[in-house]
Design a protein around this motif. Structure first.
Motif, PDB file in Angstrom:
ATOM      1  N   GLN A   1      17.391   7.111  -1.344  1.00 34.00           N
ATOM      2  CA  GLN A   1      17.322   7.989  -0.183  1.00 34.00           C
ATOM      3  C   GLN A   1      16.480   9.222  -0.496  1.00 34.00           C
ATOM      4  OE1 GLN A   1      21.159   8.524   2.079  1.00 34.00           O
ATOM      5  NE2 GLN A   1      22.021   7.691   0.189  1.00 34.00           N
ATOM      6  N   ALA A   2      15.874   9.770   0.550  1.00 39.76           N
ATOM      7  CA  ALA A   2      15.190  11.056   0.438  1.00 39.76           C
ATOM      8  C   ALA A   2      16.149  12.118   0.968  1.00 39.76           C
ATOM      9  CB  ALA A   2      13.892  11.049   1.232  1.00 39.76           C
ATOM     10  N   LEU A   3      16.830  12.804   0.062  1.00 37.80           N
ATOM     11  CA  LEU A   3      17.856  13.776   0.447  1.00 37.80           C
ATOM     12  C   LEU A   3      17.218  15.149   0.640  1.00 37.80           C
ATOM     13  CD1 LEU A   3      20.716  12.608  -1.963  1.00 37.80           C
ATOM     14  CD2 LEU A   3      20.250  11.889   0.397  1.00 37.80           C
ATOM     15  N   VAL A   4      16.361  15.219   1.664  1.00 40.47           N
ATOM     16  CA  VAL A   4      15.617  16.439   1.972  1.00 40.47           C
ATOM     17  C   VAL A   4      15.716  16.705   3.471  1.00 40.47           C
ATOM     18  CG1 VAL A   4      14.019  16.167   0.036  1.00 40.47           C
ATOM     19  CG2 VAL A   4      13.476  15.107   2.227  1.00 40.47           C
ATOM     20  N   ASP A   5      15.226  17.866   3.899  1.00 41.12           N
ATOM     21  CA  ASP A   5      15.348  18.251   5.305  1.00 41.12           C
ATOM     22  C   ASP A   5      14.622  17.286   6.237  1.00 41.12           C
ATOM     23  OD1 ASP A   5      16.817  20.429   4.490  1.00 41.12           O
ATOM     24  OD2 ASP A   5      15.121  21.829   4.552  1.00 41.12           O
ATOM     25  N   ASN A   6      13.383  16.920   5.877  1.00 43.82           N
ATOM     26  CA  ASN A   6      12.561  16.072   6.744  1.00 43.82           C
ATOM     27  C   ASN A   6      12.033  14.881   5.940  1.00 43.82           C
ATOM     28  OD1 ASN A   6      12.773  18.045   8.893  1.00 43.82           O
ATOM     29  ND2 ASN A   6      11.219  19.236   7.815  1.00 43.82           N
ATOM     30  N   PRO A   7      12.788  13.795   5.857  1.00 40.61           N
ATOM     31  CA  PRO A   7      12.374  12.650   5.028  1.00 40.61           C
ATOM     32  C   PRO A   7      11.003  12.096   5.391  1.00 40.61           C
ATOM     33  CG  PRO A   7      14.663  12.414   5.719  1.00 40.61           C
ATOM     34  CD  PRO A   7      14.107  13.579   6.481  1.00 40.61           C
TER      35      PRO A   7
ATOM     36  N   ASN B   1       6.458   3.650   3.689  1.00 42.17           N
ATOM     37  CA  ASN B   1       6.689   4.891   4.432  1.00 42.17           C
ATOM     38  C   ASN B   1       8.184   5.177   4.460  1.00 42.17           C
ATOM     39  OD1 ASN B   1       7.857   3.357   6.600  1.00 42.17           O
ATOM     40  ND2 ASN B   1       5.785   2.935   7.362  1.00 42.17           N
ATOM     41  N   HIS B   2       8.570   6.238   5.157  1.00 45.55           N
ATOM     42  CA  HIS B   2       9.965   6.684   5.105  1.00 45.55           C
ATOM     43  C   HIS B   2      10.927   5.709   5.777  1.00 45.55           C
ATOM     44  CE1 HIS B   2       8.934   8.019   9.186  1.00 45.55           C
ATOM     45  NE2 HIS B   2      10.224   8.060   9.423  1.00 45.55           N
TER      46      HIS B   2
ATOM     47  N   VAL C   1       7.941  13.307   3.311  1.00 46.57           N
ATOM     48  CA  VAL C   1       7.795  12.972   1.890  1.00 46.57           C
ATOM     49  C   VAL C   1       6.715  11.910   1.729  1.00 46.57           C
ATOM     50  CG1 VAL C   1       8.949  12.128  -0.180  1.00 46.57           C
ATOM     51  CG2 VAL C   1      10.223  13.501   1.489  1.00 46.57           C
ATOM     52  N   GLY C   2       5.721  12.197   0.906  1.00 43.77           N
ATOM     53  CA  GLY C   2       4.644  11.240   0.675  1.00 43.77           C
ATOM     54  C   GLY C   2       5.165   9.962   0.040  1.00 43.77           C
ATOM     55  N   SER C   3       4.542   8.851   0.401  1.00 44.24           N
ATOM     56  CA  SER C   3       4.977   7.568  -0.155  1.00 44.24           C
ATOM     57  C   SER C   3       4.831   7.545  -1.669  1.00 44.24           C
ATOM     58  CB  SER C   3       4.171   6.428   0.469  1.00 44.24           C
ATOM     59  OG  SER C   3       2.786   6.573   0.200  1.00 44.24           O
TER      60      SER C   3
ATOM     61  N   ILE D   1       0.834  -1.197   0.000  1.00 41.18           N
ATOM     62  CA  ILE D   1       0.000   0.000   0.000  1.00 41.18           C
ATOM     63  C   ILE D   1       0.871   1.250   0.000  1.00 41.18           C
ATOM     64  CG2 ILE D   1      -1.722   1.328   1.293  1.00 41.18           C
ATOM     65  CD1 ILE D   1      -2.618  -1.339   2.566  1.00 41.18           C
ATOM     66  N   SER D   2       0.609   2.129  -0.962  1.00 43.29           N
ATOM     67  CA  SER D   2       1.161   3.479  -0.947  1.00 43.29           C
ATOM     68  C   SER D   2      -0.020   4.422  -0.797  1.00 43.29           C
ATOM     69  CB  SER D   2       1.927   3.772  -2.241  1.00 43.29           C
ATOM     70  OG  SER D   2       2.276   5.144  -2.311  1.00 43.29           O
ATOM     71  N   SER D   3      -0.052   5.182   0.289  1.00 43.05           N
ATOM     72  CA  SER D   3      -1.228   6.000   0.584  1.00 43.05           C
ATOM     73  C   SER D   3      -0.827   7.404   1.014  1.00 43.05           C
ATOM     74  CB  SER D   3      -2.055   5.346   1.696  1.00 43.05           C
ATOM     75  OG  SER D   3      -3.105   6.198   2.124  1.00 43.05           O
ATOM     76  N   VAL D   4      -1.550   8.395   0.464  1.00 44.50           N
ATOM     77  CA  VAL D   4      -1.414   9.774   0.939  1.00 44.50           C
ATOM     78  C   VAL D   4      -2.721  10.239   1.575  1.00 44.50           C
ATOM     79  CG1 VAL D   4       0.391  10.360  -0.721  1.00 44.50           C
ATOM     80  CG2 VAL D   4      -2.006  10.725  -1.346  1.00 44.50           C
TER      81      VAL D   4
END
Length: 239
Positions: A97-103, A89-90, A106-108, A62-65
């Motif tokens: 990798q999610a190379l952002v401030d708050n991983p 999820n994260h 980030v939506g799935s 499941i990928s859910s927003v």
């Protein structure tokens, strides 16, 4: 068989896979008020038309927003398919990798977009989702999610314009004869459609410039419910 779910604000997409081959694909409207049992009946009917049953589902991802619906489908997996669903999820190791401030923010859907885009086309890439919102996901050469942008979707913009301006009304989302509208309908169509095209082209140019150090040619990929409508009038989109 593996059932993959993409739960978005507008639609829920079901993909039924046998190994790496997608055998069936369905789309239903997202209804937050539906219960586990109601969604189970919807899914059961779809499967029945394919000659299958809920018990034929061996795994579910499941990928859910839409947070209220995530536990609904987790419950469906346990009660009707007798399986525990894997929820993206994260914390899940997707190989990127999610190379952002708050991983964790980030939506799935955006992480899965990065994985799919890199698998299909390689990087670097800008992936544009034309849906409730118009989102821009930037993928590195290595396949990592670098960030992006979120803008109001085309339909949200159209709804806002007609609801906030008393002398304007809803119009069909078809491109006018030219950007220079000659009547109210064409003026609105030009502003809504070509205005959104300009937004997309402007962000593509800015994002390309900001990831120029990635080296290779940046691919531009579109998907989502409005992609077939908008992609032909945005020449920067390649896939």
């Amino acid at each position: 068989m593996l059932l993959a779910l993409d739960i978005s604000n507008t639609n829920i997409k079901f993909g039924l896979y046998e190994q790496e081959m997608m055998r069936h694909h369905w789309v239903v409207s997202t209804v937050r008020q539906r219960t586990t049992d109601e969604y189970a009946m919807v899914l059961s009917d779809l499967l029945r038309h394919a000659g299958l049953a809920l018990t034929d589902i061996e795994d579910m991802i499941i990928s859910s927003v839409v947070p209220p619906l995530t536990p609904v489908f987790e419950d469906l997996a346990v009660r009707y398919c007798h399986k525990e669903a894997l929820v993206v999820n994260h914390t899940l190791d997707l190989g990127v990798q999610a190379l952002v401030d708050n991983p964790w923010e980030v939506g799935s859907d955006r992480m899965m977009t990065a994985v799919a885009a890199h698998h299909l086309y390689g990087g670097p890439a800008i992936v544009i989702a034309f849906s409730t919102a118009t989102t821009f996901d930037v993928v590195s050469v290595q396949g990592d999610f670098l960030g992006g942008a979120i803008a109001p979707g085309l339909m949200i913009s159209a709804e806002a314009l007609s609801s906030a301006a008393s002398q304007l009304y809803r119009v069909n989302m078809t491109p006018p004869r030219s950007a220079l509208g000659k009547n109210t309908i064409e003026n609105m169509q030009s502003g809504i459609i070509y205005g959104h095209v300009g937004l997309v082209q402007g962000l593509i140019a800015r994002l390309r410039a900001e990831i120029a150090d990635e080296g290779d040619e940046v691919k531009v990929i579109a998907h989502g419910g409005l992609a077939q409508f908008l992609a032909p009038i945005i020449p920067e989109i390649q896939h």
